[in-house]
Motif scaffolding. Structure first.
Motif, PDB file in Angstrom:
ATOM      1  N   ARG A  49       6.878  41.464 -60.788  1.00 37.92           N
ATOM      2  CA  ARG A  49       6.579  41.538 -62.224  1.00 37.92           C
ATOM      3  C   ARG A  49       5.797  40.334 -62.734  1.00 37.92           C
ATOM      4  O   ARG A  49       5.576  40.197 -63.929  1.00 37.92           O
ATOM      5  CB  ARG A  49       7.860  41.723 -63.060  1.00 37.92           C
ATOM      6  N   HIS A  72       5.661  41.847 -68.243  1.00 42.29           N
ATOM      7  CA  HIS A  72       5.812  43.259 -67.898  1.00 42.29           C
ATOM      8  C   HIS A  72       7.266  43.563 -67.551  1.00 42.29           C
ATOM      9  O   HIS A  72       7.986  42.716 -67.019  1.00 42.29           O
ATOM     10  CB  HIS A  72       4.923  43.618 -66.702  1.00 42.29           C
ATOM     11  N   GLU A  73       7.684  44.795 -67.845  1.00 41.40           N
ATOM     12  CA  GLU A  73       9.037  45.230 -67.533  1.00 41.40           C
ATOM     13  C   GLU A  73       9.152  45.821 -66.137  1.00 41.40           C
ATOM     14  O   GLU A  73      10.264  46.076 -65.669  1.00 41.40           O
ATOM     15  CB  GLU A  73       9.510  46.245 -68.573  1.00 41.40           C
ATOM     16  N   ASP A  74       8.017  46.073 -65.484  1.00 43.12           N
ATOM     17  CA  ASP A  74       8.001  46.613 -64.125  1.00 43.12           C
ATOM     18  C   ASP A  74       6.866  45.915 -63.377  1.00 43.12           C
ATOM     19  O   ASP A  74       6.212  45.032 -63.908  1.00 43.12           O
ATOM     20  CB  ASP A  74       7.810  48.128 -64.166  1.00 43.12           C
ATOM     21  N   SER A  91       0.602  47.556 -65.591  1.00 43.67           N
ATOM     22  CA  SER A  91       1.907  47.627 -64.953  1.00 43.67           C
ATOM     23  C   SER A  91       2.390  49.060 -64.787  1.00 43.67           C
ATOM     24  O   SER A  91       1.941  49.975 -65.486  1.00 43.67           O
ATOM     25  CB  SER A  91       2.924  46.847 -65.804  1.00 43.67           C
ATOM     26  N   ASP A  93       5.081  49.924 -65.866  1.00 44.23           N
ATOM     27  CA  ASP A  93       5.744  50.252 -67.130  1.00 44.23           C
ATOM     28  C   ASP A  93       4.792  50.902 -68.134  1.00 44.23           C
ATOM     29  O   ASP A  93       5.193  51.281 -69.234  1.00 44.23           O
ATOM     30  CB  ASP A  93       6.419  49.018 -67.742  1.00 44.23           C
ATOM     31  N   SER A  95       2.190  49.497 -69.615  1.00 45.94           N
ATOM     32  CA  SER A  95       1.556  48.548 -70.534  1.00 45.94           C
ATOM     33  C   SER A  95       0.371  47.843 -69.892  1.00 45.94           C
ATOM     34  O   SER A  95       0.284  47.716 -68.673  1.00 45.94           O
ATOM     35  CB  SER A  95       2.567  47.505 -71.012  1.00 45.94           C
TER      36      SER A  95
END
Length: 136
Positions: A49, A72-74, A91, A93, A95
């Motif tokens: 990440r 980023h969340e992922d 990402s 996620d 985004s």
């Protein structure tokens, strides 16, 4: 040679002039993308990440870790460099983040799946592709 360009294209079939100059270590998972910026930095993105920026050392014989960036969340899927030196990351996620130095200065949302690929135009637009079967 490419007749549409002012400078000749390098002969990429001649690999005798290429050699490993350094290794950039520090990511905790596999590296998914690497991009070079106009100011000589290398930026890498990983499944951990993180986006990491690497600055040339004095004398230009290697690179030092400059920053480790998390937003980023992922995992980070792809990276691109804008003409003004900012970096864009996408990402899993969905985004897309625009980075200026060590700070996120913009977040683009809209993909419903992994924002898996990025490109930038000469005038600074960002183009992305996704597992949601769209390009934006």
């Amino acid at each position: 040679n490419n007749p549409q360009m002012d400078t000749p294209m390098p002969d990429v079939t001649d690999v005798t002039n290429y050699k490993l100059c350094c290794q950039l270590q520090g990511h905790e998972q596999d590296v998914r993308s690497v991009v070079c910026t106009a100011d000589g930095r290398i930026v890498s993105g990983s499944r951990d990440r993180s986006v990491r920026t690497w600055a040339p050392t004095q004398g230009g014989k290697g690179y030092n870790l400059q920053a480790t960036l998390f937003a980023h969340e992922d995992w980070v899927s792809d990276l691109a460099s804008l003409p003004d030196g900012r970096v864009v990351s996408s990402s899993r996620d969905g985004s897309i983040i625009i980075w200026e130095g060590d700070a996120p200065v913009g977040v683009l949302q809209g993909h419903q799946g992994n924002a898996c690929c990025l490109a930038t135009t000469h005038d600074g637009n960002v183009v992305s592709g996704s597992w949601d079967k769209t390009a934006r």
